[in-house]
Design a protein around this motif. Structure first.
Motif, PDB file in Angstrom:
ATOM      1  N   GLY A 203       0.915  -1.250  -0.188  1.00  0.00           N
ATOM      2  CA  GLY A 203       0.037  -0.120  -0.152  1.00  0.00           C
ATOM      3  C   GLY A 203       0.771   1.232   0.052  1.00  0.00           C
ATOM      4  O   GLY A 203       0.274   2.371   0.401  1.00  0.00           O
ATOM      5  N   GLY A 204       2.260   1.312  -0.225  1.00  0.00           N
ATOM      6  CA  GLY A 204       2.988   2.569  -0.435  1.00  0.00           C
ATOM      7  C   GLY A 204       3.218   3.026   1.022  1.00  0.00           C
ATOM      8  O   GLY A 204       3.770   4.110   1.102  1.00  0.00           O
ATOM      9  N   LYS A 205       2.942   2.422   1.986  1.00  0.00           N
ATOM     10  CA  LYS A 205       3.309   2.894   3.563  1.00  0.00           C
ATOM     11  C   LYS A 205       5.001   2.343   3.954  1.00  0.00           C
ATOM     12  O   LYS A 205       5.281   3.321   4.714  1.00  0.00           O
ATOM     13  CB  LYS A 205       2.301   2.285   4.438  1.00  0.00           C
ATOM     14  CG  LYS A 205       0.940   2.636   4.103  1.00  0.00           C
ATOM     15  CD  LYS A 205       0.236   1.972   5.050  1.00  0.00           C
ATOM     16  CE  LYS A 205      -1.446   2.639   4.964  1.00  0.00           C
ATOM     17  NZ  LYS A 205      -2.198   1.889   5.792  1.00  0.00           N
ATOM     18  N   ALA A 206       5.247   1.524   3.228  1.00  0.00           N
ATOM     19  CA  ALA A 206       6.831   0.932   4.113  1.00  0.00           C
ATOM     20  C   ALA A 206       7.809   1.977   3.152  1.00  0.00           C
ATOM     21  O   ALA A 206       7.621   2.076   2.031  1.00  0.00           O
ATOM     22  CB  ALA A 206       6.861  -0.662   3.827  1.00  0.00           C
ATOM     23  N   ALA A 207       8.897   2.050   3.926  1.00  0.00           N
ATOM     24  CA  ALA A 207      10.244   2.687   3.274  1.00  0.00           C
ATOM     25  C   ALA A 207      10.790   1.671   2.564  1.00  0.00           C
ATOM     26  O   ALA A 207      11.259   0.703   3.124  1.00  0.00           O
ATOM     27  CB  ALA A 207      10.707   3.568   4.199  1.00  0.00           C
ATOM     28  N   ILE A 208      11.137   1.728   1.109  1.00  0.00           N
ATOM     29  CA  ILE A 208      11.737   0.853   0.553  1.00  0.00           C
ATOM     30  C   ILE A 208      13.140   1.553  -0.033  1.00  0.00           C
ATOM     31  O   ILE A 208      13.240   2.399  -0.543  1.00  0.00           O
ATOM     32  CB  ILE A 208      10.854   0.539  -0.629  1.00  0.00           C
ATOM     33  CG1 ILE A 208       9.573  -0.166  -0.261  1.00  0.00           C
ATOM     34  CG2 ILE A 208      11.691  -0.559  -1.674  1.00  0.00           C
ATOM     35  CD1 ILE A 208       9.737  -1.186   0.511  1.00  0.00           C
ATOM     36  N   ASP A 209      14.209   0.495   0.287  1.00  0.00           N
ATOM     37  CA  ASP A 209      15.213   0.838  -0.252  1.00  0.00           C
ATOM     38  C   ASP A 209      15.463   0.661  -1.606  1.00  0.00           C
ATOM     39  O   ASP A 209      15.273  -0.738  -2.218  1.00  0.00           O
ATOM     40  CB  ASP A 209      16.354   0.111   0.485  1.00  0.00           C
ATOM     41  CG  ASP A 209      17.816   0.554   0.161  1.00  0.00           C
ATOM     42  OD1 ASP A 209      17.946   1.379  -0.860  1.00  0.00           O
ATOM     43  OD2 ASP A 209      18.884  -0.425   0.535  1.00  0.00           O
TER      44      ASP A 209
END
Length: 227
Positions: free
Chosen positions: A200-206
């Motif tokens: 859902g686009g909430k987590a910070a992704i490297d």
């Protein structure tokens, strides 16, 4: 003498049957008869008596009449091949017709084969092979005759000739194109979705690893010196 005259009269009676004669007796006592009237003669009607019927004589001449035949000439006269509603598929139009009779066909009898109502030329009893027969439904039967007189015929048999062709290919469920069709709702994706998109686009992704960025836990403040 008188008796002899009566005998002669009796023998002559058939000649005078149904006629009138005259009888008289002369001075000597002799009886006379005449078919001409005589003076003083007695009129006599002659009869031949009851007629005798002529008895026909039996004839011993041999009879030339043919015995009357009851029922069919053959107890079995049928088409054994093809069978009713039999189909010939991809045989190149080759169909063999076979007949059977019991007893065997008599000398002097002729067997004629009919295909679709028309006589087949060159038929040799009791079998015949057709080649290049047209596609479709056909009827065959045989007739046995004696000259122009039909003696017996087989029940008609219907059969079918089927041949595949490029111009008329076979159709049906087995011959249809059953390849699955793709719809807009089940298109295959061209790239893998990111973890962030899946969450859902909430987590910070490297972006370098496409993994969530690990964050260090906050440190609790320690005791101050001097306390």
């Amino acid at each position: 003498m008188r008796t002899a005259l009566y005998v002669l009269l009796a023998l002559a009676a058939p000649a005078f049957a149904g006629q009138t004669v005259y009888k008289w007796v002369d001075e000597k006592g002799v009886t006379h008869f005449s078919d001409q009237p005589i003076a003083g003669a007695e009129k006599v009607e002659l009869s031949s008596g009851p007629s005798r019927a002529t008895t026909p004589q039996p004839s011993y001449a041999p009879s030339t009449a043919q015995p009357t035949q009851s029922g069919p000439a053959y107890s079995r006269f049928v088409v054994v091949s093809p069978q009713q509603d039999q189909s010939f598929v991809n045989t190149g139009g080759k169909v063999t017709v076979s007949l059977a009779s019991s007893p065997a066909i008599s000398t002097g009898h002729t067997v004629t084969l009919y295909l679709d109502g028309s006589p087949v030329s060159g038929f040799m009893p009791m079998t015949h092979e057709f080649s290049n027969m047209a596609r479709g439904t056909h009827t065959v039967k045989a007739v046995v005759s004696n000259g122009s007189q039909t003696i017996q015929e087989t029940p008609p048999v219907t059969f079918h000739v089927r041949q595949e062709s490029i111009a008329n290919p076979p159709v049906g469920p087995a011959m249809r194109n059953n390849k699955p069709k793709r719809t807009a709702g089940n298109k295959l994706t061209t790239k893998q979705q990111s973890y962030q998109a899946l969450n859902g686009g909430k987590a910070a992704i490297d972006p370098s690893t496409n993994l969530p960025v690990k964050t260090k836990p906050a440190q609790k403040p320690g005791p101050k010196a001097g306390n």
